[in-house]
Design a protein around this motif. Structure first.
Motif, PDB file in Angstrom:
ATOM      1  N   ARG A 145       0.838  -1.216   0.000  1.00  0.00           N
ATOM      2  CA  ARG A 145       0.000   0.000   0.000  1.00  0.00           C
ATOM      3  C   ARG A 145       0.865   1.255   0.000  1.00  0.00           C
ATOM      4  O   ARG A 145       0.533   2.250  -0.637  1.00  0.00           O
ATOM      5  N   LEU A 146       1.960   1.191   0.718  1.00  0.00           N
ATOM      6  CA  LEU A 146       2.851   2.338   0.855  1.00  0.00           C
ATOM      7  C   LEU A 146       3.499   2.713  -0.480  1.00  0.00           C
ATOM      8  O   LEU A 146       3.652   3.888  -0.790  1.00  0.00           O
ATOM      9  N   VAL A 147       3.884   1.715  -1.278  1.00  0.00           N
ATOM     10  CA  VAL A 147       4.639   1.986  -2.503  1.00  0.00           C
ATOM     11  C   VAL A 147       3.793   1.976  -3.769  1.00  0.00           C
ATOM     12  O   VAL A 147       4.307   2.297  -4.845  1.00  0.00           O
ATOM     13  N   GLU A 148       2.507   1.635  -3.677  1.00  0.00           N
ATOM     14  CA  GLU A 148       1.734   1.420  -4.891  1.00  0.00           C
ATOM     15  C   GLU A 148       1.615   2.649  -5.790  1.00  0.00           C
ATOM     16  O   GLU A 148       1.571   2.510  -7.008  1.00  0.00           O
ATOM     17  N   GLU A 149       1.615   3.830  -5.237  1.00  0.00           N
ATOM     18  CA  GLU A 149       1.506   5.035  -6.066  1.00  0.00           C
ATOM     19  C   GLU A 149       2.803   5.319  -6.816  1.00  0.00           C
ATOM     20  O   GLU A 149       2.784   5.624  -8.013  1.00  0.00           O
ATOM     21  N   ASP A 150       3.929   5.218  -6.149  1.00  0.00           N
ATOM     22  CA  ASP A 150       5.217   5.551  -6.751  1.00  0.00           C
ATOM     23  C   ASP A 150       5.881   4.379  -7.465  1.00  0.00           C
ATOM     24  O   ASP A 150       6.721   4.588  -8.342  1.00  0.00           O
ATOM     25  N   ASP A 151       5.547   3.160  -7.086  1.00  0.00           N
ATOM     26  CA  ASP A 151       6.190   1.984  -7.672  1.00  0.00           C
ATOM     27  C   ASP A 151       5.157   0.861  -7.822  1.00  0.00           C
ATOM     28  O   ASP A 151       5.191  -0.139  -7.100  1.00  0.00           O
ATOM     29  N   PRO A 152       4.238   1.021  -8.804  1.00  0.00           N
ATOM     30  CA  PRO A 152       3.168   0.032  -8.953  1.00  0.00           C
ATOM     31  C   PRO A 152       3.674  -1.381  -9.237  1.00  0.00           C
ATOM     32  O   PRO A 152       3.053  -2.356  -8.821  1.00  0.00           O
ATOM     33  N   ALA A 153       4.803  -1.500  -9.929  1.00  0.00           N
ATOM     34  CA  ALA A 153       5.338  -2.832 -10.229  1.00  0.00           C
ATOM     35  C   ALA A 153       5.755  -3.534  -8.937  1.00  0.00           C
ATOM     36  O   ALA A 153       5.476  -4.724  -8.739  1.00  0.00           O
ATOM     37  N   ARG A 154       6.433  -2.808  -8.064  1.00  0.00           N
ATOM     38  CA  ARG A 154       6.838  -3.397  -6.777  1.00  0.00           C
ATOM     39  C   ARG A 154       5.614  -3.758  -5.951  1.00  0.00           C
ATOM     40  O   ARG A 154       5.565  -4.826  -5.330  1.00  0.00           O
TER      41      ARG A 154
END
Length: 122
Positions: A103-112
């Motif tokens: 949830r934390l990274v989904e905006e900046d790093d959708p692949a991760r």
């Protein structure tokens, strides 16, 4: 960058959720008191003090899951995405931490984020 409002509200709700007493009982008395105080500070919105408290708990009980999760929540709520990711990354086998990191990274790093979400279903 501030945490999105739903994430902040979720963090506050989790801060108020009880920690199982058997988990707290496993802590040394000073760490148990510090954990309870850190959770109260988080619930009151005193995020820097909560972060310091969770860090202190982890210095006495490394890897204590509720403290790691609390540390990740308060860092994320303060906009410290890297610090929150570092905290959640300490628990690569803990589904709650993997989901929080996704949830934390989904905006900046959708692949991760997609890779992390996949890990939850496999």
């Amino acid at each position: 960058m501030l945490a999105p409002l739903p994430a902040l509200l979720l963090g506050l709700a989790l801060a108020q959720a009880p920690v199982a007493s058997h988990l707290l009982d496993a802590l040394p008395p000073v760490a148990r008191q510090q954990m309870e105080l850190a959770r109260a500070k988080e619930a009151a919105g005193q995020l820097r003090r909560a972060e310091a408290g969770f860090t202190l708990v982890l210095s006495r009980a490394p890897g204590f899951v509720p403290a790691v999760m609390g540390l990740g929540r308060v860092r994320g709520a303060q906009g410290d995405v890297a610090g929150a990711a570092e905290a959640y990354g300490q628990l690569p086998s803990e589904p709650e931490a993997v989901e929080a990191l996704a949830r934390l990274v989904e905006e900046d790093d959708p692949a991760r984020a997609a890779t992390l979400y996949e890990k939850l279903v496999t």
